[in-house]
Each structure stands twice: as C-alpha cells, then as structure tokens.
Motif scaffolding. Sequence first.
Motif, PDB file in Angstrom:
ATOM      1  N   GLU A 180       0.823  -1.209   0.000  1.00  0.00           N
ATOM      2  CA  GLU A 180       0.000   0.000   0.000  1.00  0.00           C
ATOM      3  C   GLU A 180       0.857   1.260   0.000  1.00  0.00           C
ATOM      4  O   GLU A 180       0.507   2.276  -0.602  1.00  0.00           O
ATOM      5  CB  GLU A 180      -0.915  -0.013   1.230  1.00  0.00           C
ATOM      6  N   SER A 181       1.993   1.198   0.697  1.00  0.00           N
ATOM      7  CA  SER A 181       2.854   2.371   0.809  1.00  0.00           C
ATOM      8  C   SER A 181       3.800   2.516  -0.375  1.00  0.00           C
ATOM      9  O   SER A 181       4.390   3.573  -0.584  1.00  0.00           O
ATOM     10  CB  SER A 181       3.674   2.292   2.104  1.00  0.00           C
ATOM     11  N   SER A 182       3.935   1.461  -1.159  1.00  0.00           N
ATOM     12  CA  SER A 182       4.873   1.490  -2.282  1.00  0.00           C
ATOM     13  C   SER A 182       4.231   2.128  -3.503  1.00  0.00           C
ATOM     14  O   SER A 182       3.059   1.933  -3.794  1.00  0.00           O
ATOM     15  CB  SER A 182       5.320   0.062  -2.625  1.00  0.00           C
ATOM     16  N   LYS A 183       5.003   2.898  -4.249  1.00  0.00           N
ATOM     17  CA  LYS A 183       4.517   3.481  -5.487  1.00  0.00           C
ATOM     18  C   LYS A 183       4.448   2.434  -6.592  1.00  0.00           C
ATOM     19  O   LYS A 183       3.676   2.565  -7.532  1.00  0.00           O
ATOM     20  CB  LYS A 183       5.429   4.633  -5.920  1.00  0.00           C
ATOM     21  N   GLU A 184       5.283   1.412  -6.477  1.00  0.00           N
ATOM     22  CA  GLU A 184       5.303   0.363  -7.487  1.00  0.00           C
ATOM     23  C   GLU A 184       4.236  -0.685  -7.171  1.00  0.00           C
ATOM     24  O   GLU A 184       4.038  -1.046  -6.011  1.00  0.00           O
ATOM     25  CB  GLU A 184       6.679  -0.302  -7.534  1.00  0.00           C
ATOM     26  N   VAL A 185       3.534  -1.172  -8.204  1.00  0.00           N
ATOM     27  CA  VAL A 185       2.492  -2.180  -8.008  1.00  0.00           C
ATOM     28  C   VAL A 185       3.161  -3.537  -7.810  1.00  0.00           C
ATOM     29  O   VAL A 185       3.798  -4.066  -8.724  1.00  0.00           O
ATOM     30  CB  VAL A 185       1.527  -2.219  -9.207  1.00  0.00           C
TER      31      VAL A 185
ATOM     32  N   PHE B 222       2.078  -5.893 -14.753  1.00  0.00           N
ATOM     33  CA  PHE B 222       2.535  -5.806 -13.363  1.00  0.00           C
ATOM     34  C   PHE B 222       3.234  -7.117 -12.966  1.00  0.00           C
ATOM     35  O   PHE B 222       2.689  -7.923 -12.202  1.00  0.00           O
ATOM     36  CB  PHE B 222       1.345  -5.521 -12.434  1.00  0.00           C
ATOM     37  N   PRO B 223       4.431  -7.331 -13.489  1.00  0.00           N
ATOM     38  CA  PRO B 223       5.115  -8.623 -13.285  1.00  0.00           C
ATOM     39  C   PRO B 223       5.523  -8.911 -11.845  1.00  0.00           C
ATOM     40  O   PRO B 223       5.810 -10.060 -11.507  1.00  0.00           O
ATOM     41  CB  PRO B 223       6.351  -8.502 -14.195  1.00  0.00           C
ATOM     42  N   LYS B 224       5.538  -7.904 -10.977  1.00  0.00           N
ATOM     43  CA  LYS B 224       5.955  -8.123  -9.593  1.00  0.00           C
ATOM     44  C   LYS B 224       4.800  -8.518  -8.675  1.00  0.00           C
ATOM     45  O   LYS B 224       4.996  -8.741  -7.487  1.00  0.00           O
ATOM     46  CB  LYS B 224       6.641  -6.875  -9.039  1.00  0.00           C
ATOM     47  N   VAL B 225       3.606  -8.591  -9.237  1.00  0.00           N
ATOM     48  CA  VAL B 225       2.449  -9.025  -8.445  1.00  0.00           C
ATOM     49  C   VAL B 225       2.359 -10.554  -8.495  1.00  0.00           C
ATOM     50  O   VAL B 225       2.337 -11.151  -9.574  1.00  0.00           O
ATOM     51  CB  VAL B 225       1.141  -8.401  -8.971  1.00  0.00           C
ATOM     52  N   ALA B 226       2.293 -11.171  -7.323  1.00  0.00           N
ATOM     53  CA  ALA B 226       2.135 -12.630  -7.228  1.00  0.00           C
ATOM     54  C   ALA B 226       0.645 -12.957  -7.162  1.00  0.00           C
ATOM     55  O   ALA B 226      -0.080 -12.413  -6.327  1.00  0.00           O
ATOM     56  CB  ALA B 226       2.847 -13.159  -5.994  1.00  0.00           C
ATOM     57  N   ILE B 227       0.191 -13.844  -8.045  1.00  0.00           N
ATOM     58  CA  ILE B 227      -1.222 -14.201  -8.120  1.00  0.00           C
ATOM     59  C   ILE B 227      -1.502 -15.444  -7.285  1.00  0.00           C
ATOM     60  O   ILE B 227      -0.856 -16.480  -7.454  1.00  0.00           O
ATOM     61  CB  ILE B 227      -1.665 -14.454  -9.571  1.00  0.00           C
ATOM     62  N   ASP B 228      -2.446 -15.339  -6.379  1.00  0.00           N
ATOM     63  CA  ASP B 228      -2.930 -16.480  -5.588  1.00  0.00           C
ATOM     64  C   ASP B 228      -4.374 -16.723  -6.023  1.00  0.00           C
ATOM     65  O   ASP B 228      -5.262 -15.944  -5.696  1.00  0.00           O
ATOM     66  CB  ASP B 228      -2.847 -16.140  -4.103  1.00  0.00           C
ATOM     67  N   LEU B 229      -4.604 -17.808  -6.776  1.00  0.00           N
ATOM     68  CA  LEU B 229      -5.901 -18.022  -7.428  1.00  0.00           C
ATOM     69  C   LEU B 229      -6.575 -19.303  -6.958  1.00  0.00           C
ATOM     70  O   LEU B 229      -5.949 -20.360  -6.872  1.00  0.00           O
ATOM     71  CB  LEU B 229      -5.708 -18.087  -8.950  1.00  0.00           C
ATOM     72  N   VAL B 230      -7.876 -19.190  -6.662  1.00  0.00           N
ATOM     73  CA  VAL B 230      -8.731 -20.336  -6.369  1.00  0.00           C
ATOM     74  C   VAL B 230      -9.933 -20.253  -7.293  1.00  0.00           C
ATOM     75  O   VAL B 230     -10.508 -19.173  -7.471  1.00  0.00           O
ATOM     76  CB  VAL B 230      -9.196 -20.330  -4.897  1.00  0.00           C
TER      77      VAL B 230
END
Length: 286
Positions: free
Chosen positions: A84-89, A117-125
């Motif tokens: 939330e505090s980071s400017k990068e997604v 947004f390659p730095k976002v880790a996806i957790d999918l169900v």
Amino acid sequence: MKIDDYELLLKLNEIGTIRGTAKAILISQPAVTQRLKYIEEYFGQDIFIRTPKQLRLTPSGEMILEHARAVCLREEAIKNKIAESSKEVQGTLSIACSSLVSQRFLPAILGEFTSDFPKVAIDLVTGISEDIKRNHKNYHVCIIRGEKLKESTSIRLFDDPLYIFDTEPFPEGQLKERPLISFSSDDSMHELVDNWLYHHQDEIKPLRTITVDQIETCKQFMKQGIGMAVLPESVSDSMKEEYPHIPLKLENQLVTRDTWVCFQEGARKLPQVDQFIQVLTNRTFL
C-alpha cells in the motif's frame, strides 16, 4: 520456523490428509511427512493424530494451529502495508473466481495483468460461486455468478443470457420431450432453469435429467444428440449457428446470469487490487 511451515499446518488441517495436501501444494508426500515431523519436533508435541481417514488435531495442535493462523495473518498484513505504501504495483493478489469465468475469460485477463505488473504474485482459487461466497473474506477479489455479495462492494461485470440448445428443432405449438443435460453449478443457476421450465411446461418437458460435472461435458453430450442443455451465452455463442436453440425468457425478458466482482471495503487501497479491478471493469466480456 518459517512462514511456509505455518502455512503447511493450515493446509494440512484444511485438507485433512498428508496425501491430499501434498497434491494440493505440488510436493511429494514424503516431503510433507518430513516437514510435519520437523515441526512437531520443534514444538515438542504431536500436532495431529493420524487416523486411517483423516488427520485429527491434538489439544496441543489446536493451540499451535491458532498460533499459525495469527502468524500468517500478521505476515499478510505487513505485506499489504508495504504494498500500500509502495509506489510500485507489487505484492500478492488473492483471487477467487467462478469456474466458468476462469475458463472462458480469466486466462487472457491475467495474461494482460501479469504482463503489465510482473511483480504481483497471483494467488488463485476457482470453483462454484456458492463455495466462494462462504469464504469470500479470505480473498482480495471474488468474481462470482448469480446474486452479488451483500456484505461486500459489488460491481456488475456483465449479464449472461441463457439459451436452451438441442440437436433437434424446437417446434412451435408442440410439446418437446427430451432428456435434459445439467452441469454442476450453484443453486441459483438451477433455480433459474427450473423456474423457466415450470412456466414453459406446455412447450418443453424433460424426460429425465442427466447431470455431469463440467459445462464442457454438458456441451459435448448435447452435441452428440443425448439431450437438451441450458447454456449461458458466454460459452455458447459460436454454437448458435450450428444447433437449434431458443433464449430463456420470462415476461418477455431474457433470463440472465449476472457476473460480479466483489471486494471488501478498503481493499482498493492496495495498488495491485485496484489495478486488477480496473482491468476487470474496463473489459468488454460479451
């Protein structure tokens, strides 16, 4: 103790077997057994009683599981604050998605999102909407079909009209008697179909119902002439040119399945959640 060890305990308790847990987290059964042995040695207590059918928590195990939940929640909370505090997604994005949407639309959506947004880790169900609704607080974003979540912020993504298909025509003014092929779905879908059939019982009469597990199996059974099938437009648009069909209507209005994206208040403060919701709401589905 690592955070992965606490997550393993939670997964073992959720699934109830070492074999099932190993399959779910994609590691070998001996590796799960060895890690559980290490954790129990670390605490100096048996956490589970091994029964022939299921793992059962010991009294000490119940306290350790409560601690594991707290540790994992704190870990997730600090990750969210950092994101939330980071400017990068970046950070983790947890999604629970209806099976139909995950098959038909989600691959392209996630392909676009992870490329941006390659730095976002996806957790999918993925699963049936009713199951997702029961556990909706476990996810940042839920994509569900049918009724929206009343205790969440819900945005309608699209309306999905229903059609009844068959290899045989739907003659006007005559009673059509054929088996009905149904696929596993939540109760709201079955209620829509049953209600429509009730109001059209002078036109269409299912001789019997054949229930299959997946919508694709339902489509293939219909294509082989085994019976009729009610399918949403999102998975049947290309079939309209090949097979006899009629739209489901009540009082001259199309019967539709609504699809919603739902999230808890404040979730959009997380950049990865906000960006994903923007991708969803800016997309044309049908």
